[in-house]
Write a protein that holds these residues in place. Structure first.
Motif: not given
Length: 123
Positions: A33-37, A24-31, A72-84
């Motif tokens: 990740n979807a919020n980061f995107h 169930s914690s995996i689903q929270m992590i996936r949620d 813009d580059a920092a925001a994209k990098n942060t989002g990508s890093t958080m997703g990874d």
């Protein structure tokens, strides 16, 4: 580790794990990740709304454009890093959950086998 988990842990080198809670914690992590995107997409959409406005050829625009591009580059990098990071955490939790489940199943099978051997040997 939160206090609830620590209170449930036995003393010694043992630990307490519930695979279903991990799943169930995996689903929270996936949620998350979807919020980061979504956040990143919202930022990009908001940034696009202001492009093409009047005044894009004046000195203020020229001076502020470099900062905007960096943001813009920092925001994209942060989002990508958080997703990874989120993906890595999810993969780690999945691997750990599989290991726990396999260990529990193996222990249960060993107990059953020992019981069968004991019953078979006593007749």
């Amino acid at each position: 580790m939160n206090a609830e988990v620590l209170q449930q842990m036995p003393i010694g080198n043992e630990y307490f794990a519930e695979p279903q809670r991990l799943r169930s914690s995996i689903q929270m992590i996936r949620d998350d990740n979807a919020n980061f995107h979504r956040i990143l997409a919202d930022y990009a959409e908001g940034s696009r709304r202001y492009s093409g406005w009047n005044g894009t050829d004046d000195s203020f625009y020229s001076e502020s454009q470099e900062g905007k591009e960096k943001e813009d580059a920092a925001a994209k990098n942060t989002g990508s890093t958080m997703g990874d990071a989120s993906e890595a955490i999810t993969n780690g939790v999945l691997a750990n959950t599989k290991n726990i489940t396999d260990t529990q199943e193996g222990a249960f099978e060993s107990i059953q086998d020992a019981g069968r051997r004991r019953r078979g040997g006593s007749h």
